[in-house]
Write an enzyme that holds these catalytic residues in place. Structure first.
Site, short mmCIF file in Angstrom:
data_model
loop_
_atom_site.label_atom_id
_atom_site.label_comp_id
_atom_site.label_asym_id
_atom_site.label_seq_id
_atom_site.Cartn_x
_atom_site.Cartn_y
_atom_site.Cartn_z
N SER A 157 0.85 -1.19 0.00
CA SER A 157 0.00 0.00 0.00
C SER A 157 0.88 1.23 0.00
O SER A 157 1.96 1.24 0.60
CB SER A 157 -0.93 0.02 1.23
OG SER A 157 -0.18 0.11 2.42
N CYS A 158 0.43 2.26 -0.71
CA CYS A 158 1.15 3.53 -0.77
C CYS A 158 0.18 4.66 -0.46
O CYS A 158 -1.03 4.44 -0.41
CB CYS A 158 1.80 3.72 -2.14
SG CYS A 158 0.62 3.83 -3.52
#
Length: 567
Positions: free
Chosen positions: A75-76
């Site tokens: 996830s970013c």
């Protein structure tokens, strides 16, 4: 039964338990004699995996006969490109290493939870994230590597090796039930500087979709109805189906409503990152107050941090057991909202509003050399880490300026410079692979085709495969080109009301031809520098260059344009 237990032990690679004095055959004989009774070997393997204790890995792979199994989460902050690049990078590295890797991508479109049976059967976990991992407790009691999302893109082979080493040593992690999402989102030894960055990125990640939706709707309203559309009456009072101006007003007013959520969402999810769900109420209240008192974006940042701190302080107060049930529903929302409201209205709100006003006046007063220098600085920031924290600081700074009903001319110039600079790295890499393909390996040339689309769409992450493979040449070259583009965009006076869109919003740009000239100039500068620097190398990279993690070149593991754009 003794037979099934013995079979499971053999499949796990354990030593057979000596038969008890009951006249039964040895384990080997029992398994031999009952082979026909076993309906499905796959079923026995599944049963063996299910019976294995969590984190048990046997001979580094849960036992002979099956590969080492890893589950991963990526996830970013924006949940767009980095999230999916990291996932594909890990999957490809796993195939090269003979390891099964199953990835859960927690992107902007939500996420599909991994099957609990898959997690239970896993021998290790990789968490590659720049924001809090949702429902991280599912992965407790497993050998775990916790790192940033870029590490999964640049060195997936190393991460897989670290997990296998931890599994061999029997190291497992446990999730503290009282930890906040951010405290659960990293190593226990993280400093508050790292946690602060994650808190802020948590807020930004939830804010960005509102920026894109609201900004593009407002820009479309201007494009259809002209810049006077902001003075149109409410569409509830006046809407004519056959008039373009009515549709323009509708788009503008919907976009304005979406933009009104920016600061409250930012504050609410910063507080959420600090204190979990109890932080949402004071965070949203504080963010709304920041808008009310004209404290703007700075007020939202302060409100989010204060809200999280207030909730954490309340949670540390000893509470009688009989009252604990009403704490999260009544007491914490009531007390925290009252405290945050008092602080924002009476104590710190006015100084922050004055600071916001001063910053706005300073931006409005920028002209000549000062404006050009600011454009160059923003261009450098946009190209420094290609979608990372520094890039997001510049982008958030720009979007905060246009997140009002009537943004200043300077704010729209800053937005134009930021988007122009962000388009340069992927477009330059695409051009470089076209004009000097022999300097790049086959995977990079293929990624160059995708980079045309990514760069044109203002997705800076399209240059990450090239930067990962050759950072010392690609990143400085990109920064120089980005600085040139940012400076030229400011010098030309190009303006932009939309916060995203790339070439697809060129009709909404002020001075569009000069704007495209600025982008083209930066692309040419970056392309020339990359070609010159790569040409100075004594050897040309082979088709299967080794990446920093010992596996294949990271560029070969970047997703194509379709995946990134779809994200």
């Amino acid at each position: 039964s003794p037979v099934s237990a013995a079979a499971a032990a053999l499949i796990r690679g354990e030593e057979p338990t000596p038969a008890a004095d009951t006249g039964e055959d040895s384990t080997e004989d029992v398994v031999e004699d009952t082979t026909e009774e076993t309906a499905d070997t796959g079923a026995v393997s599944a049963a063996a995996s299910a019976e294995a204790a969590p984190g048990s890995t046997g001979e580094d792979s849960g036992g002979p006969g099956r590969p080492f199994r890893i589950v991963a989460v990526t996830s970013c902050p924006t949940g767009i490109a980095h999230t999916y690049m990291a996932a594909e990078s890990l999957e490809n590295a796993g195939r090269e290493a003979g390891v099964e890797v199953v990835v859960e991508t927690q992107g902007s479109a939500g996420f599909t939870r991994l099957d609990p049976a898959v997690i239970a059967a896993a021998d290790g976990v990789i968490l590659a994230h720049d924001v809090a991992v949702r429902e991280k407790g599912r992965f407790a009691q497993k050998p775990t590597v916790d790192t940033g999302v870029k590490a999964a893109i640049n060195r997936p082979g190393e991460l897989i090796g670290e997990v296998r080493d931890k599994a061999a040593r029997g190291e497992v992690t446990s999730a503290s039930p009282g930890a906040t999402p951010v405290e659960r989102g990293g190593e226990s030894g993280e400093g508050y500087g790292t946690k602060l960055r994650k808190w802020l990125m948590s807020g930004v990640s939830y804010m960005v979709p509102f920026v894109a939706a609201g900004g593009l709707l407002i820009a479309l309203g201007f494009a259809i109805g002209g810049y006077e559309i902001n003075k149109a009456p409410s569409v509830m009072d006046h809407f004519v189906w056959t008039q373009a101006d009515s549709w323009a007003a509708l788009l503008f007013q919907i976009g304005g409503v979406a933009f009104a959520f920016l600061v409250p969402v930012l504050a609410g999810y910063i507080a959420y990152g600090m204190a979990d769900r109890p932080g949402l109420v004071p965070g949203f209240v504080g963010g709304s107050i920041a808008l009310t008192i004209n404290a703007g974006f700075l007020g939202g940042l302060a409100a989010g941090l204060i809200s999280g701190a207030v909730v954490l302080a309340i949670q540390r107060v000893p509470i009688p057991k009989a009252l604990r049930g009403i704490m999260p529903v009544v007491v914490i929302p009531l007390v925290s909202a009252a405290v945050v409201g008092f602080l924002m209205f009476v104590v710190i709100g006015k100084p922050i509003a004055s600071a916001q006003s001063g910053m706005t006046d300073w931006l409005n007063g920028l002209s000549g050399a000062n404006a050009v220098l600011l454009g160059a600085l923003l261009g450098l920031m946009m190209c420094f880490d290609l979608g990372g924290p520094v890039n997001k600081v510049a982008y958030t700074f720009a979007t905060a300026g246009i997140a009002v009903a009537s943004p200043s001319d300077s704010a729209m110039k800053i937005m134009a410079a930021v988007m122009a600079a962000g388009m340069v790295p992927p477009l330059a890499m695409a051009l470089a692979t076209t004009v000097r393909g022999r300097l790049f390996n086959a995977a990079e040339r293929e990624n160059g085709k995708a980079a045309w689309v990514l760069g044109a769409s203002f997705i800076s992450e399209g240059a990450i495969p090239f930067a990962a493979a050759d950072p010392l040449r690609v990143i400085p070259s990109s920064m120089v080109g980005g600085a040139v583009t940012g400076a030229l965009s400011m010098a030309f006076g190009a303006t932009l009301r939309a916060p995203h869109g790339g070439i697809f919003v060129v009709p909404l740009i002020g001075n569009p031809l000069l704007y495209l000239v600025a982008v083209a100039a930066g692309v040419c500068v970056t392309t020339a520098l990359v070609i010159v620097l790569k040409g100075l190398r004594k050897t040309v990279p082979p088709a299967a260059a080794q990446g920093p993690g010992g596996g294949a070149d990271p560029s070969s593991r970047a997703p194509g344009a379709k995946q990134a754009v779809a994200a």
